[in-house]
Write a protein that holds these residues in place. Structure first.
Motif, PDB file in Angstrom:
ATOM      1  N   ALA A 193      11.200  -5.806   1.465  1.00 44.58           N
ATOM      2  CA  ALA A 193      12.046  -4.718   0.963  1.00 44.58           C
ATOM      3  C   ALA A 193      13.385  -5.230   0.440  1.00 44.58           C
ATOM      4  O   ALA A 193      13.926  -4.706  -0.537  1.00 44.58           O
ATOM      5  N   SER A 225      12.298   0.505   1.064  1.00 48.13           N
ATOM      6  CA  SER A 225      12.805   0.051  -0.233  1.00 48.13           C
ATOM      7  C   SER A 225      13.060   1.196  -1.204  1.00 48.13           C
ATOM      8  O   SER A 225      13.405   0.962  -2.367  1.00 48.13           O
ATOM      9  N   LYS A 283      10.077   1.054  -3.791  1.00 48.84           N
ATOM     10  CA  LYS A 283      10.120  -0.112  -4.684  1.00 48.84           C
ATOM     11  C   LYS A 283       9.152  -1.228  -4.278  1.00 48.84           C
ATOM     12  O   LYS A 283       9.273  -2.352  -4.758  1.00 48.84           O
ATOM     13  N   VAL A 284       8.200  -0.932  -3.395  1.00 50.69           N
ATOM     14  CA  VAL A 284       7.195  -1.938  -3.022  1.00 50.69           C
ATOM     15  C   VAL A 284       5.852  -1.525  -3.600  1.00 50.69           C
ATOM     16  O   VAL A 284       5.444  -0.368  -3.479  1.00 50.69           O
ATOM     17  N   HIS A 293       7.711  -6.706  -4.545  1.00 48.91           N
ATOM     18  CA  HIS A 293       8.782  -5.776  -4.866  1.00 48.91           C
ATOM     19  C   HIS A 293       8.634  -5.364  -6.324  1.00 48.91           C
ATOM     20  O   HIS A 293       8.254  -6.172  -7.181  1.00 48.91           O
ATOM     21  N   ARG A 317      13.842  -8.321  -0.670  1.00 47.54           N
ATOM     22  CA  ARG A 317      13.540  -9.378  -1.643  1.00 47.54           C
ATOM     23  C   ARG A 317      13.860 -10.777  -1.124  1.00 47.54           C
ATOM     24  O   ARG A 317      14.179 -11.672  -1.895  1.00 47.54           O
TER      25      ARG A 317
END
Length: 284
Positions: free
Chosen positions: A75, A96, A99-100, A225, A77
Motif C-alpha cells: 500500500a 491504499s 490503489k492496489v 500498486h 509502495r
C-alpha cells in the motif's frame, strides 16, 4: 586545478545518475508469511530469477514479519509486487484507497478451499467443535481464518462464543503442529499447504485427519500498486501467464508455487471475500 573542477563535477553528476538508475532497476517482491521463512525463500528464489530475466531488472525478495506488514509494504509502495491472500488483498486495497490491483492468480485460486483438521476421534463435523479449542492461522489469513470463520458462522457456530478457546498460530504449518501436538483440539488451514505437508510426509496422516472441507472461494493473487506503469503491469502478466510446465524452468516454478498455471484476475473476483470479512466483523 580550476580546469579540473568541471570534469570532476561532470563525473560526480554521471555517477549520481548511474546510482539512481541502478536503484530504479531494483524490483522488490514480498509475500504474506503464511509458511515458515525458509519455505517462502525456497519457493520464491526461482520465481524472482525468472521475473528478473523477463523484466530486465534485479528482483529481490523482501520478507515481512506478518500479514499486516505485507499489506502496508504494498500500500505504501515499499515493494513493487506482493503475494497476497484474498483478505489481505482486500485490506491492502482499502488501506491504499483503492490503489492496489490484483494481476494474476493460480488456476487453483478460482476454487480454493480450507480444511478443518483434528486428532480427536469424537470430532466428526463442525458441530462437534462446540466447547472445544480451535486454532486458526493468522488473523488476516483468508484460508486460515476469515473463510473458516465465515463457514463456522454459517453453520451456526460463533467461534468466540461457542468454542472453549480460539488460538492463532500465525501460519498454516504452525496450525498443523499445534493440532498434532495436542495444544488444540482442531485447526483450520489452507488445503494446498495441508496437501503439500501430507505429500512430503511432514504430518502423520494416521494421527491428524481432515474432518471438514469448506465450499470453494477465490483466494491468493499477485498484486501491484496502481501507480505502476501499465506497460510494466502487462510485462508481469505475460511473464506469469507464459510459465509453462513444458519447460524445465516453468515446471520448477509452477511446482513450487503449487500452481497448474497462472491466469489474469481482477478486483471484482474478491468482492465475496470483502463481503465475508464485513459480515464476520473483520473489516470496517
Amino acid at each position: 586545478m580550476i580546469t579540473l573542477l568541471p570534469r570532476l563535477l561532470l563525473a560526480f553528476v554521471l555517477l549520481a545518475a548511474a546510482v539512481s538508475v541502478q536503484a530504479q532497476q531494483l524490483f522488490r517482491i514480498t509475500a504474506i508469511p503464511d509458511e515458515s521463512p525458509t519455505e517462502l525463500a525456497r519457493k520464491t528464489a526461482p520465481l524472482a530469477a525468472y521475473l528478473g530475466s523477463r523484466l530486465g531488472v534485479k528482483v529481490e525478495f523482501t520478507p515481512v514479519t506478518d500479514y499486516a506488514a505485507a499489506v502496508e509494504a504494498l500500500a505504501s509502495r515499499q515493494v513493487d509486487l506482493a503475494w497476497l491472500g484474498g483478505f489481505t488483498f482486500v485490506q491492502a486495497n482499502q488501506r491504499s484507497g483503492g490503489k492496489v490491483l490484483p494481476l494474476v492468480q493460480r488456476v487453483e485460486d478460482e476454487q480454493f478451499r480450507s480444511v478443518f483438521i483434528t486428532t480427536n476421534a469424537a470430532i466428526r463435523s463442525l458441530a462437534d467443535l462446540k466447547w472445544r479449542t480451535l486454532s486458526f492461522g493468522s488473523p488476516s489469513s483468508t484460508s486460515g481464518h476469515l473463510m473458516p470463520r465465515s463457514f463456522l458462522l454459517a453453520a451456526g457456530i460463533a467461534p468466540d462464543r461457542d468454542l472453549k478457546r480460539v488460538a492463532y498460530s500465525g501460519a498454516h504449518d504452525a496450525t498443523v503442529a499445534a493440532v498434532a501436538s495436542g495444544k488444540v483440539d482442531a485447526g483450520a488451514l489452507n488445503i494446498s499447504v495441508w496437501e503439500k505437508l501430507i505429500a512430503d510426509k511432514k504430518v502423520d496422516a494416521a494421527k491428524v485427519r481432515v474432518f471438514h472441507t469448506t465450499p470453494t472461494y477465490y483466494d491468493y493473487n499477485w498484486s501491484v500498486h496502481a501507480d505502476m506503469p501499465a506497460a510494466r503491469r502487462d510485462q508481469l502478466v505475460r511473464a506469469f501467464t507464459e510459465l509453462s510446465p513444458e519447460t524445465p524452468e516453468g515446471r520448477e516454478i509452477l511446482a513450487l508455487q503449487r500452481a497448474t498455471r497462472f491466469i489474469a484476475t481482477r478486483a471484482e473476483n474478491y468482492r465475496g471475500i470483502e463481503a465475508a470479512a464485513r459480515s464476520a466483523g473483520l473489516l470496517k
